[in-house]
Design a protein around this motif. Structure first.
Motif, PDB file in Angstrom:
ATOM      1  N   UNK A 141       0.779  -1.209  -0.009  1.00 24.91           N
ATOM      2  CA  UNK A 141      -0.017  -0.017   0.126  1.00 24.91           C
ATOM      3  C   UNK A 141       1.001   1.263   0.152  1.00 24.91           C
ATOM      4  N   UNK A 142       2.191   1.016   0.154  1.00 16.04           N
ATOM      5  CA  UNK A 142       3.229   2.104   0.198  1.00 16.04           C
ATOM      6  C   UNK A 142       2.942   2.992   1.377  1.00 16.04           C
ATOM      7  N   UNK A 143       2.397   2.478   2.496  1.00 12.71           N
ATOM      8  CA  UNK A 143       1.987   3.292   3.549  1.00 12.71           C
ATOM      9  C   UNK A 143       3.219   3.426   4.716  1.00 12.71           C
ATOM     10  N   UNK A 144       3.636   4.473   5.388  1.00 13.24           N
ATOM     11  CA  UNK A 144       4.630   4.604   6.419  1.00 13.24           C
ATOM     12  C   UNK A 144       3.946   5.144   7.549  1.00 13.24           C
ATOM     13  N   UNK A 145       4.204   4.498   8.804  1.00 18.01           N
ATOM     14  CA  UNK A 145       3.466   5.231  10.052  1.00 18.01           C
ATOM     15  C   UNK A 145       4.265   4.907  11.209  1.00 18.01           C
ATOM     16  N   UNK A 146       4.084   5.701  12.041  1.00 19.87           N
ATOM     17  CA  UNK A 146       4.872   5.693  13.478  1.00 19.87           C
ATOM     18  C   UNK A 146       4.004   4.521  14.333  1.00 19.87           C
ATOM     19  N   UNK A 147       2.897   4.328  14.073  1.00 18.00           N
ATOM     20  CA  UNK A 147       2.052   3.596  15.014  1.00 18.00           C
ATOM     21  C   UNK A 147       2.080   2.084  14.569  1.00 18.00           C
ATOM     22  N   UNK A 148       2.075   1.197  15.692  1.00 16.89           N
ATOM     23  CA  UNK A 148       2.341  -0.225  15.100  1.00 16.89           C
ATOM     24  C   UNK A 148       0.877  -0.594  14.407  1.00 16.89           C
ATOM     25  N   UNK A 149       0.948  -1.483  13.441  1.00 15.06           N
ATOM     26  CA  UNK A 149      -0.051  -1.463  12.720  1.00 15.06           C
ATOM     27  C   UNK A 149      -1.363  -2.328  13.502  1.00 15.06           C
ATOM     28  N   UNK A 150      -1.022  -3.320  14.374  1.00 10.86           N
ATOM     29  CA  UNK A 150      -1.941  -4.117  15.331  1.00 10.86           C
ATOM     30  C   UNK A 150      -2.284  -3.386  16.569  1.00 10.86           C
ATOM     31  N   UNK A 151      -1.351  -2.962  17.352  1.00 10.58           N
ATOM     32  CA  UNK A 151      -1.651  -2.621  18.466  1.00 10.58           C
ATOM     33  C   UNK A 151      -1.934  -0.942  18.501  1.00 10.58           C
ATOM     34  N   UNK A 152      -1.447  -0.299  17.506  1.00 10.15           N
ATOM     35  CA  UNK A 152      -1.380   1.201  17.752  1.00 10.15           C
ATOM     36  C   UNK A 152      -0.609   2.151  18.450  1.00 10.15           C
ATOM     37  N   UNK A 153       0.416   1.384  19.092  1.00 13.07           N
ATOM     38  CA  UNK A 153       1.280   1.798  19.964  1.00 13.07           C
ATOM     39  C   UNK A 153       2.429   2.701  19.503  1.00 13.07           C
ATOM     40  N   UNK A 154       2.546   3.994  19.852  1.00 13.29           N
ATOM     41  CA  UNK A 154       3.560   4.716  18.985  1.00 13.29           C
ATOM     42  C   UNK A 154       4.595   5.072  20.213  1.00 13.29           C
ATOM     43  N   UNK A 155       5.837   4.720  19.637  1.00 16.38           N
ATOM     44  CA  UNK A 155       7.070   4.814  20.537  1.00 16.38           C
ATOM     45  C   UNK A 155       7.339   6.424  20.400  1.00 16.38           C
ATOM     46  N   UNK A 156       7.508   7.168  21.467  1.00 21.32           N
ATOM     47  CA  UNK A 156       7.744   8.397  21.279  1.00 21.32           C
ATOM     48  C   UNK A 156       9.266   8.577  21.041  1.00 21.32           C
ATOM     49  N   UNK A 157       9.727   9.676  20.531  1.00 21.46           N
ATOM     50  CA  UNK A 157      11.085  10.082  20.311  1.00 21.46           C
ATOM     51  C   UNK A 157      11.727  10.352  21.473  1.00 21.46           C
ATOM     52  N   UNK A 158      13.135  10.016  21.272  1.00 24.33           N
ATOM     53  CA  UNK A 158      14.001  10.028  22.738  1.00 24.33           C
ATOM     54  C   UNK A 158      13.903  11.587  23.136  1.00 24.33           C
ATOM     55  N   UNK A 159      13.839  11.828  24.358  1.00 27.35           N
ATOM     56  CA  UNK A 159      14.203  13.209  25.018  1.00 27.35           C
ATOM     57  C   UNK A 159      15.400  13.634  24.678  1.00 27.35           C
ATOM     58  N   UNK A 160      15.682  14.966  24.233  1.00 25.18           N
ATOM     59  CA  UNK A 160      16.837  15.675  24.089  1.00 25.18           C
ATOM     60  C   UNK A 160      17.557  15.771  25.435  1.00 25.18           C
ATOM     61  N   UNK A 161      18.894  15.870  25.349  1.00 26.99           N
ATOM     62  CA  UNK A 161      19.549  16.246  26.603  1.00 26.99           C
ATOM     63  C   UNK A 161      19.264  17.624  26.938  1.00 26.99           C
ATOM     64  N   UNK A 162      19.109  17.631  28.287  1.00 26.55           N
ATOM     65  CA  UNK A 162      18.860  19.188  28.673  1.00 26.55           C
ATOM     66  C   UNK A 162      20.304  19.622  29.078  1.00 26.55           C
ATOM     67  N   UNK A 163      20.564  20.648  28.871  1.00 28.74           N
ATOM     68  CA  UNK A 163      21.830  21.403  29.179  1.00 28.74           C
ATOM     69  C   UNK A 163      21.656  22.317  30.374  1.00 28.74           C
ATOM     70  N   UNK A 164      22.251  21.820  31.528  1.00 29.56           N
ATOM     71  CA  UNK A 164      22.195  22.541  32.606  1.00 29.56           C
ATOM     72  C   UNK A 164      23.467  23.115  33.228  1.00 29.56           C
ATOM     73  N   UNK A 165      23.399  24.204  33.907  1.00 29.38           N
ATOM     74  CA  UNK A 165      24.494  24.834  34.555  1.00 29.38           C
ATOM     75  C   UNK A 165      25.304  23.724  35.505  1.00 29.38           C
ATOM     76  N   UNK A 166      26.868  23.921  35.236  1.00 31.01           N
ATOM     77  CA  UNK A 166      27.629  23.114  36.443  1.00 31.01           C
ATOM     78  C   UNK A 166      27.379  23.338  37.860  1.00 31.01           C
ATOM     79  N   UNK A 167      27.739  22.275  38.774  1.00 29.21           N
ATOM     80  CA  UNK A 167      27.347  22.627  40.219  1.00 29.21           C
ATOM     81  C   UNK A 167      28.613  23.747  40.790  1.00 29.21           C
ATOM     82  N   UNK A 168      27.927  24.621  41.263  1.00 26.09           N
ATOM     83  CA  UNK A 168      28.903  25.708  41.497  1.00 26.09           C
ATOM     84  C   UNK A 168      30.046  25.588  42.637  1.00 26.09           C
TER      85      UNK A 168
END
Length: 146
Positions: A78-105
């Motif tokens: 069918x030339x379909x591309x999707x994020x959702x699993x075709x049978x369960x519908x589960x979508x794996x979210x993208x990995x969280x980006x690293x949060x830049x934080x200040x160094x411990x003073x």
């Protein structure tokens, strides 16, 4: 011996075959197309190229993983591309980006003080601080003062 130069030849008439090959034997006519040779890719041999793992999920669906490990699903019929699993519908979210934080003073200042003190003592010893220190503690010209 020295060969004499060949006499100059007249330009070929319009529409006449022109010789193309260095070795002779091929003639190119105006308007004719030249077939390009099939060249191998100069970048990398196919066995060295990275391949994405593709797994069958049944029902004509295939799961493919991105470089970050997130799965997506492809149905080639069918030339379909999707994020959702075709049978369960589960979508794996993208990995969280690293949060830049200040160094411990506290850690940062401790490293600065200890490192700076070590560097100052090291420079003092390397650049002649030892004789000055000996002189200040009572050694005059190599003789101990009573």
């Amino acid at each position: 011996g020295v060969r004499p130069l060949a006499p100059p030849q007249a330009a070929p008439a319009a529409g006449a075959a022109r010789s193309f090959s260095v070795f002779g034997g091929s003639a190119v006519r105006p308007g004719a197309s030249i077939k390009r040779p099939a060249l191998a890719s100069p970048a990398m041999p196919e066995e060295d190229a990275p391949h994405m793992p593709i797994y069958d999920v049944k029902g004509g669906w295939f799961v493919i993983y991105t470089k970050d490990g997130r799965p997506y699903y492809h149905h080639p019929e069918d030339n379909k591309v999707q994020w959702a699993h075709p049978r369960t519908g589960v979508v794996v979210p993208p990995a969280k980006p690293m949060v830049e934080r200040e160094p411990n003073p506290v850690i940062l200042n401790t490293v600065r003080v200890v490192g700076g003190s070590f560097a100052a003592l090291w420079m003092f010893a390397i650049f002649g601080g030892s004789p000055i220190l000996g002189h200040l503690m009572g050694d005059k010209n190599g003789v101990q003062v009573p």
